[in-house]
Design an enzyme around this catalytic site. Structure first.
Site: not given
Ligand code: PLP
Length: 386
Positions: A74, A155, A183, A205, A241, A331
Site C-alpha cells: 500500500g 487507520n 483500510q 494484507h 518481476t 508505524c
Molecule cells: C490507510 C493506510 N494506508 C497505507 C498503509 C500502508 O500499507 P502497507 O502496509 O501495505 O504498506 C496502511 C497500513 O497500515 C494504511 O492503514
C-alpha cells in the site's frame, strides 16, 4: 509475540491470511519457475495467473483490468500515485498538493517529500471526530492544484472521509484525485467507473491476502509517470518481476471478501457493538471515550481512550492477558510519539496519551469482545488500586 495471545484485535495492522489465499499462494508458488515476462510455456502460465487475478480485482473495483497496476505494498501504491501524478502535473503548471492532516504516513511523508521538491502542500484539518469537510477542500483546491489525496477511512480511528464529494471538486478544477483505500477496501462496494477518483491505493494484507502485495488503480488518461524504472512490466507503469504467487493470493482474498462482504460487515459490527456495550457495562460510561466519528466510519475499527491509563500501560496489560491491540498506527506505536491523527483532532493531551485502537476481523466473536471488555475492567480496577 506473547505465546499467550489468543484474542487478536489488531486487524487494521494486518489480517491473518484467509485459507483461500494461502491455497492460491501455495498453488502458484508450487507451480514451478514463474516469470510472466518469459515467452515459454512456464512464463505463459504465470502470465495467465496474473491476468486472472487482475480480472478478478478489476471486477471487485468496477474498473478495467488495464487500469490496475500491481505494486509491492500500500505504501508503494501511495508513493507511486503521488509522485507519479504530481510531477506530470507540474509540467502543466500545477504545483499544489492538497491532503488531510490525518493521512497515513505513507501519504503524509510522501506529500512532505514533494513539498521539499517545491510543491505547495495544504493539509485539511479535521473536526474533533477526525473528519474533514468538503467546504474546506473547496477552498483549498484551485486551478493550480496538481493532486488531491484523501483517505477513504482512517487507520487509527476508522473515521470515513467524504472523498466522493472532494473528488468532484478536484475533477472540476482539473486536479488528479488520489484515494488511499487501504483500510476501507473490503468493507464497501465501489464502482470506480462512476466515482470521481483517478488513483486508488489498496494493500492485500488488510483483507486476508499476503504482505508485500499492493495495487494501484490508475484511471485511463490520468497524468502519471512511473516511480520505478526498469522493464516493461505492468504496461511500463511499474517495473520489476511480478510477485505471481502473492498476486494470485491477493485475488483469492478479494474474491472471498466480496462474495461475503455484507456478512463480514454485519459480523464485525456485531463484535464492535458487543465490545462497546461490554465496556459500558463493566467499566461505566464515564471511564472511556471513543475517538472518531460514530456515523461516518469503517465497521472494523474503534479507538478508545481510557481515563487515567496511558496507552502503553493498557497495551502491556492487555498483552499479558492475551489480547493484542494497538496504540495508533503500527508505524508510530513503537516510538511513543503522540498520534498525529488524534493530535490533529485537537483532543486533550490526556485523551491522546490514553488512546488504544481495537480493530476487528472475520475471526473475532462477540464472546471475545465481551471477554476483552471484562479484562479491561479488571486491568483498570487493578491499576486504580495500586
Ligand atoms: C490507510 C493506510 N494506508 C497505507 C498503509 C500502508 O500499507 P502497507 O502496509 O501495505 O504498506 C496502511 C497500513 O497500515 C494504511 O492503514
Amino acid at each position: 509475540m506473547s505465546s499467550l495471545t489468543s484474542i487478536y484485535l489488531d486487524h487494521a495492522a494486518t489480517t491473518p491470511m484467509l485459507p483461500e489465499a494461502i491455497a492460491a499462494y501455495a498453488e502458484a508458488a508450487g507451480a514451478g519457475p514463474v516469470n510472466p515476462s518469459s515467452l515459454h510455456a512456464f512464463g505463459r502460465s504465470a502470465r495467465s495467473r496474473v491476468t486472472a487475478a487482475r480480472d478478478a480485482l478489476a471486477e471487485s473495483l468496477g474498473c478495467s483490468p488495464a487500469e490496475i497496476v500491481f505494486t509491492g505494498s500500500g505504501t508503494e501504491s501511495d508513493n507511486a500515485a503521488l509522485f507519479g501524478a504530481a510531477e506530470v502535473q507540474r509540467a502543466r503548471g500545477r504545483d499544489g498538493i492538497v491532503a488531510t492532516a490525518v493521512e497515513h504516513p505513507a501519504v503524509l511523508n510522501a506529500c512532505r517529500a514533494l513539498e521539499k521538491r517545491g510543491f505547495r502542500l495544504t493539509l485539511l484539518q479535521p473536526d474533533e471526530t477526525g473528519r474533514v469537510s468538503a467546504e474546506d477542500a473547496a477552498r483549498a483546491i484551485d486551478g493550480r492544484t496538481a493532486v488531491v489525496s484523501i483517505m477513504a477511512g482512517n487507520n487509527e480511528t476508522g473515521t470515513r472521509q467524504p472523498f466522493e464529494e472532494i473528488g468532484e471538486i478536484a475533477r472540476t478544477q482539473g486536479a488528479a484525485m488520489h484515494v488511499d483505500a487501504v483500510q476501507a477496501f473490503g468493507y464497501e462496494r465501489w464502482d470506480l467507473q462512476k466515482l470521481p477518483v483517478d488513483l486508488l491505493s489498496i494493500s492485500a494484507h488488510k483483507i486476508g491476502g499476503p504482505q508485500g502485495v499492493g495495487l494501484l488503480f490508475i484511471r485511463r488518461g490520468t497524468p502519471f509517470e512511473p516511480l520505478l524504472h526498469g522493464g516493461n512490466q505492468e504496461r511500463s507503469r511499474r517495473a520489476g518481476t511480478e510477485n505471481v504467487a502473492g498476486i494470485a493470493a491477493f485475488a483469492a482474498a478479494a474474491r472471498s471478501t466480496f462474495a461475503g462482504l455484507e456478512e463480514k460487515v454485519r459480523r464485525v459490527e456485531a463484535v464492535r457493538a458487543a465490545f462497546l456495550s461490554g465496556l459500558s457495562r463493566e467499566l461505566g460510561e464515564e471511564a472511556f471515550r471513543i475517538n472518531g466519528n460514530e456515523h461516518f466510519r469503517l465497521p472494523h475499527i474503534v479507538n478508545v481512550s481510557f481515563q487515567g491509563i496511558s496507552s502503553e500501560t493498557m497495551l502491556m496489560n492487555l498483552d499479558l492477558a492475551g489480547v493484542a491491540a494497538s496504540g495508533g498506527s503500527a508505524c508510530s506505536s513503537g516510538s511513543l510519539q503522540p498520534s498525529h491523527v488524534l493530535s490533529a483532532m485537537k483532543l486533550s493531551p490526556d485523551r491522546v496519551r490514553n488512546a488504544v485502537r481495537f480493530s476487528f476481523g472475520l475471526g473475532n466473536t462477540r464472546e471475545e469482545a465481551e471477554k476483552t471488555a471484562l479484562i479491561i475492567a479488571t486491568i483498570s480496577a487493578r491499576l486504580r488500586i495500586t
